[in-house]
Design a protein around this motif. Structure first.
Motif, PDB file in Angstrom:
ATOM      1  N   ASP A  28       0.824  -1.214   0.000  1.00 57.94           N
ATOM      2  CA  ASP A  28       0.000   0.000   0.000  1.00 57.94           C
ATOM      3  C   ASP A  28       0.856   1.261   0.000  1.00 57.94           C
ATOM      4  O   ASP A  28       0.611   2.187  -0.778  1.00 57.94           O
ATOM      5  CB  ASP A  28      -0.935   0.017   1.211  1.00 57.94           C
ATOM      6  N   THR A  29       1.880   1.297   0.841  1.00 60.15           N
ATOM      7  CA  THR A  29       2.737   2.482   0.947  1.00 60.15           C
ATOM      8  C   THR A  29       3.537   2.713  -0.328  1.00 60.15           C
ATOM      9  O   THR A  29       3.589   3.831  -0.848  1.00 60.15           O
ATOM     10  CB  THR A  29       3.696   2.346   2.147  1.00 60.15           C
ATOM     11  N   CYS A  30       4.143   1.659  -0.845  1.00 62.27           N
ATOM     12  CA  CYS A  30       4.971   1.806  -2.047  1.00 62.27           C
ATOM     13  C   CYS A  30       4.133   2.160  -3.266  1.00 62.27           C
ATOM     14  O   CYS A  30       4.555   2.974  -4.098  1.00 62.27           O
ATOM     15  CB  CYS A  30       5.800   0.556  -2.283  1.00 62.27           C
ATOM     16  N   ASN A  31       2.953   1.574  -3.383  1.00 64.67           N
ATOM     17  CA  ASN A  31       2.086   1.918  -4.504  1.00 64.67           C
ATOM     18  C   ASN A  31       1.585   3.356  -4.385  1.00 64.67           C
ATOM     19  O   ASN A  31       1.520   4.083  -5.371  1.00 64.67           O
ATOM     20  CB  ASN A  31       0.925   0.936  -4.626  1.00 64.67           C
ATOM     21  N   ALA A  32       1.245   3.782  -3.169  1.00 65.79           N
ATOM     22  CA  ALA A  32       0.759   5.152  -2.969  1.00 65.79           C
ATOM     23  C   ALA A  32       1.850   6.188  -3.237  1.00 65.79           C
ATOM     24  O   ALA A  32       1.557   7.303  -3.657  1.00 65.79           O
ATOM     25  CB  ALA A  32       0.225   5.309  -1.547  1.00 65.79           C
ATOM     26  N   ASN A  33       3.112   5.805  -2.993  1.00 66.27           N
ATOM     27  CA  ASN A  33       4.230   6.733  -3.170  1.00 66.27           C
ATOM     28  C   ASN A  33       4.982   6.522  -4.474  1.00 66.27           C
ATOM     29  O   ASN A  33       6.111   7.001  -4.623  1.00 66.27           O
ATOM     30  CB  ASN A  33       5.199   6.608  -1.988  1.00 66.27           C
ATOM     31  N   ALA A  34       4.366   5.829  -5.402  1.00 66.30           N
ATOM     32  CA  ALA A  34       5.012   5.578  -6.696  1.00 66.30           C
ATOM     33  C   ALA A  34       5.325   6.907  -7.373  1.00 66.30           C
ATOM     34  O   ALA A  34       4.591   7.887  -7.214  1.00 66.30           O
ATOM     35  CB  ALA A  34       4.102   4.733  -7.577  1.00 66.30           C
ATOM     36  N   PRO A  35       6.417   6.960  -8.134  1.00 64.91           N
ATOM     37  CA  PRO A  35       6.831   8.225  -8.746  1.00 64.91           C
ATOM     38  C   PRO A  35       5.869   8.729  -9.819  1.00 64.91           C
ATOM     39  O   PRO A  35       5.891   9.902 -10.158  1.00 64.91           O
ATOM     40  CB  PRO A  35       8.204   7.919  -9.340  1.00 64.91           C
TER      41      PRO A  35
END
Length: 115
Positions: A28-35
């Motif tokens: 969830d965090t990595c997808n939400a913070n994707a560039p």
């Protein structure tokens, strides 16, 4: 032409509830913070797993040259974070057919990307 990352973790014991929660938080965090917008693929974990596989997924990288490097750096860090949630598994991580090596100090990385 499409290029993808593939990541798999194998071990005899299934993921614990705490590990499942931690994996979900990383995704969830990595997808939400994707560039870039998630119109492009983020961390995608498969529902159907082979026996002995506790995590299996892929991420398609953007085809646009101006997005590829920053996306790759982000997803390398994301899979490093996934691996930290299940450190006692046997991990395989590839960029299509190219194996990405694990480094105990830096995690997953490819030389020259951070330059």
């Amino acid at each position: 032409m499409s290029v993808s990352l593939y990541y798999t973790a194998r071990r005899a014991a299934p993921l614990s509830d705490a590990e499942l929660t931690a994996v979900g938080q990383v995704v969830d965090t990595c997808n939400a913070n994707a560039p870039f917008s998630l119109e492009e693929e983020g961390l995608y974990l498969y529902d159907q797993l082979e026996p002995g596989t506790v995590l299996d997924g892929s991420t398609k990288l953007p085809a646009a040259d101006d997005r590829a490097v920053s996306s790759l750096v982000h997803w390398l860090a994301a899979v490093t974070a996934l691996r930290s949630t299940v450190p006692d598994a046997d991990w395989a991580f590839t960029l299509d057919d190219y194996e990405i090596e694990w480094d105990d100090h830096t995690g997953y990385h490819l030389p020259g990307l951070d330059d």
